[in-house]
Design an enzyme around this catalytic site. Structure first.
Site, PDB file in Angstrom:
ATOM      1  N   ARG A 147      16.225   7.863  33.582  1.00  0.00           N
ATOM      2  CA  ARG A 147      15.442   8.982  33.042  1.00  0.00           C
ATOM      3  C   ARG A 147      14.396   8.407  32.096  1.00  0.00           C
ATOM      4  O   ARG A 147      14.736   7.607  31.215  1.00  0.00           O
ATOM      5  CB  ARG A 147      16.358   9.940  32.273  1.00  0.00           C
ATOM      6  CG  ARG A 147      15.677  11.242  31.870  1.00  0.00           C
ATOM      7  CD  ARG A 147      16.520  12.057  30.906  1.00  0.00           C
ATOM      8  NE  ARG A 147      16.443  11.532  29.553  1.00  0.00           N
ATOM      9  CZ  ARG A 147      16.942  12.137  28.471  1.00  0.00           C
ATOM     10  NH1 ARG A 147      17.579  13.277  28.605  1.00  0.00           N
ATOM     11  NH2 ARG A 147      16.828  11.602  27.277  1.00  0.00           N
ATOM     12  N   ASP A 212      13.107  14.757  31.680  1.00  0.00           N
ATOM     13  CA  ASP A 212      13.661  15.946  31.037  1.00  0.00           C
ATOM     14  C   ASP A 212      12.579  16.632  30.209  1.00  0.00           C
ATOM     15  O   ASP A 212      12.051  16.036  29.269  1.00  0.00           O
ATOM     16  CB  ASP A 212      14.828  15.527  30.130  1.00  0.00           C
ATOM     17  CG  ASP A 212      15.632  16.716  29.616  1.00  0.00           C
ATOM     18  OD1 ASP A 212      15.187  17.861  29.798  1.00  0.00           O
ATOM     19  OD2 ASP A 212      16.707  16.470  29.033  1.00  0.00           O
TER      20      ASP A 212
HETATM   21 MG    MG Z   1      18.717  17.379  29.375  1.00  0.00          MG
END
Ligand code: MG
Length: 404
Positions: A147, A212
């Site tokens: 991520r 995110d």
């Molecule tokens: Mg999250």
């Protein structure tokens, strides 16, 4: 078999964790995670004052019936405090049941559907060069997917990027008063495609990249970002719009083929109903700890599977090793597993919660210890008592509060 003792343990080996420990008349014990980051003591009271008195004398094998009686019996259903409390009971009961059977929990959930559980790790940097170093570090640790979160030019502090003080030491996001971060949506939307371009240029087309958004965009802004990221083929865009508004994702879905993942702040299947039946998302992201336990999360995954939607259990550092263990058992067992978020815990946390699950070559395995495979060192837990802590808040340049 009967439950003869139930106690709630609060410990802060670097951050706060709430754990329910059940003991039976046969000497078996079960653990459940009830950690609600930033509002921990509300769940402690819910459990200690309202749930523990109901558990004494119950047959711990009655997992479904106990879940239904706590959920329906409260009358005031749903909500993060209630569902974290019920989750702790549910996981502790599954732990006892599996120990009584002499089997690791995943065997009671249908057995292994795969050999090991794929994960993604967190990479973040205050600027793009620092982010590239962070991605390199995660890959060196073995993570098969990453991520990516980057600082934004003009903003002091951004979600997913570790802040440092004047000495270079990390500033924890858990504070006695909420840390105030700043936000500028236009600057963010301009910068993120450049971040993906730089990461793809450095690491190639094959590395699965996640991002995110942390609930910060309007539907049309999220649609724009999804379109702008399409050339970089993200694995997913996470929580692109505020969680309360399921309808928002209809507009996003119509506008982009970037896969969408949501649900870390959801508490029940009802939060997902339209998203799943209308196929507006690709991954369901709830944690065992915040969704009422293994019992309802297994049902959610089976519901999602009818629509080719996969699991992706929330796994930040504030899910204790007890909650993480329960997640890894489910991950191994369900057919429509997608990916598991995993950040690991500090050595002190791992000493308080000794666990059988392992992390090797970027993959988790729950281990073969009967139950969920976690032991709580209560003496060490007591040596690290609760510390008041809040998550940050977010403000625009004019001072307006924005979603954090
Ligand atoms: Mg999250």
């Amino acid at each position: 078999m009967k439950i003869v003792d139930a106690k709630v343990v609060v410990t802060s080996p670097g951050r706060n964790f709430v754990t329910l420990k059940l003991t039976t008349d046969e000497g078996l014990t079960g653990l459940g995670d009830a950690t609600l980051n930033g509002r921990e003591l509300a769940v402690v009271s819910y459990l200690a004052d309202h749930v523990v008195p109901l558990l004494i004398g119950l047959d711990p094998h009655r997992v479904e019936d106990t879940w239904q009686s706590l959920y329906r019996g409260a009358y005031w259903r749903r909500g993060p405090v209630t569902m974290a409390a019920i989750a702790a009971v549910d996981v502790a009961l599954w732990d006892i049941k599996a120990k009584a059977a002499g089997l690791p929990l995943y065997q009671l959930l249908g057995g292994a559907s795969r050999e090991r559980v794929g994960t993604y790790g967190h990479a973040g940097g205050r600027d793009i060069p620092e982010l590239l170093d962070s991605v390199r570090a995660r890959l060196a640790e073995g993570y098969p997917a990453v991520r990516v979160q980057s600082g934004i030019p003009g903003l002091k502090a951004v979600y997913g990027v570790v802040d440092t003080d004047d000495t270079g030491a990390p500033v924890l996001h858990q504070q006695a008063r909420p840390l105030v971060e700043d936000w500028d949506t236009a600057a963010y939307l301009r910068h993120v495609p450049a971040v993906f371009e730089a990461v793809r240029a450095e690491f190639g087309a094959e590395l699965p990249l996640l991002h995110d958004v942390h609930h910060r965009l309007t539907p049309i802004q999220a649609a724009r970002l999804g379109k702008d990221l399409e050339p970089y083929r993200p694995f997913w865009l996470e929580d692109c719009t505020p969680a309360e508004n399921q309808e928002a994702l209809r507009l996003v879905r119509r506008s982009t083929t970037t896969p969408l993942a949501v649900g870390e702040v959801f508490n029940t299947v009802y939060d997902y109903q339209a998203l799943i039946t209308e196929q507006l998302i690709d991954y369901v992201r709830s944690a065992v700890t915040h969704f009422g336990g293994v019992t309802p999360l297994r049902k959610l995954f089976d519901f999602a599977a009818q629509y080719q939607i996969r699991s992706a259990i929330h796994g930040p550092e504030d899910i204790s090793p007890v909650g993480m263990a329960a997640a890894v058992h489910l991950d191994l067992a369900v057919h429509n597993f997608g990916i598991q978020e995993y950040s690991g815990h500090t050595p002190l946390t791992e000493a308080v919660f000794r666990h059988a699950y392992t992390f090797t070559d970027g993959h988790l395995h729950p281990g073969e210890t009967p139950g969920i495979g976690v032991e709580l060192d209560e003496e060490l837990a007591a040596a690290h008592p609760y510390e008041a802590a809040y998550l940050p808040v977010n403000r625009l340049h004019d001072g307006t509060v924005h979603d954090w």
